[in-house]
Design an enzyme around this catalytic site. Structure first.
Site, PDB file in Angstrom:
ATOM      1  N   SER A  29       0.830  -1.013  -0.159  1.00 55.17           N
ATOM      2  CA  SER A  29       0.185  -0.020   0.067  1.00 55.17           C
ATOM      3  C   SER A  29       0.917   1.324   0.200  1.00 55.17           C
ATOM      4  O   SER A  29       1.163   1.935   1.168  1.00 55.17           O
ATOM      5  CB  SER A  29      -0.991   0.114   1.204  1.00 55.17           C
ATOM      6  N   HIS A  39      -3.372  -6.425   2.596  1.00 51.50           N
ATOM      7  CA  HIS A  39      -2.583  -7.172   2.995  1.00 51.50           C
ATOM      8  C   HIS A  39      -3.285  -8.469   3.399  1.00 51.50           C
ATOM      9  O   HIS A  39      -2.566  -9.382   3.768  1.00 51.50           O
ATOM     10  CB  HIS A  39      -1.752  -6.564   4.439  1.00 51.50           C
ATOM     11  N   GLU A  57      -4.873  -2.545   9.205  1.00 56.09           N
ATOM     12  CA  GLU A  57      -4.184  -3.147  10.682  1.00 56.09           C
ATOM     13  C   GLU A  57      -4.508  -2.700  11.862  1.00 56.09           C
ATOM     14  O   GLU A  57      -4.783  -1.738  12.123  1.00 56.09           O
ATOM     15  CB  GLU A  57      -2.370  -2.640  10.255  1.00 56.09           C
ATOM     16  N   GLU A  82       1.783  -9.418   7.012  1.00 61.31           N
ATOM     17  CA  GLU A  82       2.608  -8.996   8.214  1.00 61.31           C
ATOM     18  C   GLU A  82       2.523  -9.981   9.292  1.00 61.31           C
ATOM     19  O   GLU A  82       2.895  -9.521  10.441  1.00 61.31           O
ATOM     20  CB  GLU A  82       2.094  -7.589   8.564  1.00 61.31           C
ATOM     21  N   ASP A  85      -4.085   0.962  11.702  1.00 59.03           N
ATOM     22  CA  ASP A  85      -3.382   1.608  10.444  1.00 59.03           C
ATOM     23  C   ASP A  85      -4.600   1.552   9.616  1.00 59.03           C
ATOM     24  O   ASP A  85      -4.854   0.605   8.971  1.00 59.03           O
ATOM     25  CB  ASP A  85      -2.262   1.161  10.008  1.00 59.03           C
ATOM     26  N   GLU A  93      -3.046   5.493  12.233  1.00 59.14           N
ATOM     27  CA  GLU A  93      -2.287   5.877  10.998  1.00 59.14           C
ATOM     28  C   GLU A  93      -3.002   6.154   9.666  1.00 59.14           C
ATOM     29  O   GLU A  93      -4.015   5.331   9.357  1.00 59.14           O
ATOM     30  CB  GLU A  93      -1.193   4.686  10.741  1.00 59.14           C
ATOM     31  N   ASP A 126       1.801   7.948   7.252  1.00 54.66           N
ATOM     32  CA  ASP A 126       2.672   7.216   6.563  1.00 54.66           C
ATOM     33  C   ASP A 126       2.673   7.606   5.035  1.00 54.66           C
ATOM     34  O   ASP A 126       3.743   8.241   4.650  1.00 54.66           O
ATOM     35  CB  ASP A 126       1.886   5.717   6.705  1.00 54.66           C
ATOM     36  N   LYS A 167      10.032   5.014   6.979  1.00 53.92           N
ATOM     37  CA  LYS A 167      10.484   3.950   5.971  1.00 53.92           C
ATOM     38  C   LYS A 167      11.595   4.050   5.201  1.00 53.92           C
ATOM     39  O   LYS A 167      11.216   5.074   4.260  1.00 53.92           O
ATOM     40  CB  LYS A 167       9.026   3.365   5.512  1.00 53.92           C
ATOM     41  N   HIS A 221       8.717  -1.248   9.324  1.00 53.09           N
ATOM     42  CA  HIS A 221       8.967  -2.204   8.253  1.00 53.09           C
ATOM     43  C   HIS A 221       8.290  -1.953   7.048  1.00 53.09           C
ATOM     44  O   HIS A 221       7.520  -0.865   7.185  1.00 53.09           O
ATOM     45  CB  HIS A 221       8.780  -3.675   8.740  1.00 53.09           C
ATOM     46  N   LYS A 228       7.553  -0.443  14.433  1.00 51.69           N
ATOM     47  CA  LYS A 228       6.243  -1.102  13.719  1.00 51.69           C
ATOM     48  C   LYS A 228       6.634  -2.226  13.039  1.00 51.69           C
ATOM     49  O   LYS A 228       7.579  -1.904  11.928  1.00 51.69           O
ATOM     50  CB  LYS A 228       5.537  -0.076  12.923  1.00 51.69           C
TER      51      LYS A 228
HETATM   52  P1  PGA Z   1       2.864  -1.334   3.008  1.00 53.17           P
HETATM   53  O1  PGA Z   1       1.893  -1.184   4.319  1.00 53.17           O
HETATM   54  O2  PGA Z   1       4.655  -1.843   3.522  1.00 53.17           O
HETATM   55  O3  PGA Z   1       2.489  -2.434   2.236  1.00 53.17           O
HETATM   56  O4  PGA Z   1       3.000   0.051   2.345  1.00 53.17           O
HETATM   57  C1  PGA Z   1       2.354  -1.067   5.287  1.00 53.17           C
HETATM   58  C2  PGA Z   1       1.522   0.449   5.965  1.00 53.17           C
HETATM   59  O5  PGA Z   1       0.821   0.719   5.214  1.00 53.17           O
HETATM   60  O6  PGA Z   1       2.051   0.878   7.070  1.00 53.17           O
HETATM   61 ZN    ZN Z   2       0.710   2.415   6.917  1.00 55.14          ZN
END
Ligand code: PGA
Ligand code: ZN
Length: 433
Positions: free
Chosen positions: A47, A159, A168, A211, A248, A289, A316, A341, A369, A392
């Site tokens: 995402s 996911h 999430e 995840e 999230d 998030e 994010d 990230k 991650h 995370k």
């Molecule tokens: P992604 O999602 O690593 O698939 O982009 C993780 C997140 O949205 O936190």
């Molecule tokens: Zn996210």
């Protein structure tokens, strides 16, 4: 050999390896004249934010289009000759060179997957040659803080193959004195949740998402949090004082033309805000998030002013670890925390700049991650080096997730009595944002 010579980059090489989703990614190696060998593997999101650094992939039929042969070639033929001969401790200089060699605003020429893996490998090589643990090399002697492991134990969105719109459902084990105790609580709750799900829905509900969290056949966020609440109660931990919740939403994924499609309803932004307030009044949520679409600065501002005193409002896709975006949006009060990230921006130096920008603005930051990850535990070291309040890293299951938790266990053990768990810091942090 002089000390200076020891740190000179002798060779850089990349190979194609697989990430946790079985898609190719880039692993780079950096070898120094003194003998140290550093390595780094680029993770990969599903995402993704629209402004993220671009992953260069080969397309075509091989590897179903996901091959990274071009990015590997870029490391071996374009990046390597320019980095060889430089001092690996000069991370900023090397990262600047990567940015210049790429020459695009989003790493689309060399590939963020190429630059990320090289940048991590350079840091690891320099740390190893220095004889320092990576987190000490990056963070100095004050790097003693262990982050709260926030764990995504129910997966939805892109996911998972279920009908949950939010991506999430997270537990935040903050009320503990050490990382290992917090991790143990998370692990126990994860296993109790498995039992709860089996009782409620049968064995088909025990499949996991990208995840490592369970992906049961649920449709509603309230139902997901109710099940997590039951698992926490059965495990014997106290909800709120020891374990709080996080979400999230990853809302860009269910947004179209001004409307959010959630649980079968079409919601205006204001109605989605009401939904979050409802959730927050029912559950002890301390982490939210991407509650709104990645360009909805105004609604992020509203969410921060309504809920930001009791929870982190985390961007994010909204910030994509980009220092400029953090300044323009964060200074307007849109979000009070930044998700970090490294492959969203493509180099370690830009990642560290994003963190210092967040700090300067009085915002929190959370090292993260990606849903496609690997055995590389780099973010564990990064979280301690930067004193990130949380990390995370997904559910406490599957090796690409546990590699981060295992590295943090090792770091806490190595620090001994000097280690400081960040859990108790959370409530003071929330007051200060
Ligand atoms: P992604 O999602 O690593 O698939 O982009 C993780 C997140 O949205 O936190
Ligand atoms: Zn996210």
């Amino acid at each position: 050999m002089t000390i200076l010579e020891e740190f000179v980059v002798e060779g850089v090489r990349a190979v194609q390896v697989l990430d946790s989703r079985g898609r190719p990614t880039v692993k780079s190696y950096v070898r120094l004249k003194g003998g140290a060998l550093g390595w780094g593997i680029s993770p990969s999101g599903a995402s993704r934010g629209e402004r993220e650094a671009v992953e260069v992939r080969d397309g075509g039929k091989r590897w179903k289009g996901y091959g990274v042969g071009i990015a590997v070639h870029n490391v071996n033929k374009v990046i390597a000759p320019r980095i060889e001969g430089l001092d690996a401790r000069r991370q900023e200089l090397i990262d600047r060179l990567l940015i210049e060699l790429d020459g695009t605003p989003n790493k689309s020429r060399l590939g963020g997957n190429a630059t990320t893996s090289v940048s991590i490998a350079v840091a690891r090589a320099a740390a190893s040659q220095s004889g320092l643990e990576l987190f000490k090399y990056l963070g100095g002697p004050d790097a003693v803080g262990l982050p709260i492991p926030i764990m995504n134990i129910i997966n939805g969105g892109v996911h998972a193959g279920n009908e949950l719109d939010f991506q999430e459902f997270i537990i935040v084990p903050h009320g503990f004195d050490s990382f290992v105790e917090a991790l143990r609580a998370g692990v126990e709750i994860y296993h109790y949740l498995k039992e709860v799900l089996k009782r409620e829905f049968g064995p088909n509900a025990l499949n996991v998402g990208d995840e490592g969290g369970f992906a049961p056949p649920l449709k509603s966020a309230f139902q997901a949090f109710d099940l997590i609440e039951r698992a926490v109660m059965e495990s014997g931990y106290s909800i709120d004082s020891q374990v709080s919740f996080g979400l999230d939403a990853a809302s860009s994924q269910f947004y179209r033309d001004g409307i959010y499609t959630v649980e079968g309803k079409s919601l205006e932004p204001q109605e989605l805000m009401d939904f979050y307030e409802d959730l927050a009044s029912r559950y002890p949520i301390v982490y939210l998030e991407d509650p709104f679409h990645e360009d909805d600065v105004e609604m992020f501002r509203v969410a921060t002013s309504r809920l930001g005193s009791k929870m982190l409002i985390v961007g994010d896709d909204f910030f994509t670890t980009n220092p400029k975006t953090i300044v323009t949006r964060g200074s307007k009060g849109a979000g009070n925390a930044v998700l970090i990230k490294i492959n969203q921006v493509g180099t370690l130096t830009e990642t560290l700049n994003a963190i210092s920008t967040a700090r300067d603005l009085g915002m929190a930051y959370v090292v993260s991650h990606r849903s496609g990850d690997s055995e590389d535990p780099f973010i564990a070291d990064l979280s301690v080096a930067t004193n990130s309040v949380m990390i995370k890293a997904g559910a406490p299951a599957r090796s690409e997730r546990t590699s981060k938790y295992n590295r943090l266990l090792e770091i806490e053990e190595g620090l001994g009595i000097n280690a400081r768990y960040s859990g108790r810091r959370l409530k003071y942090l929330l007051k200060s944002l």
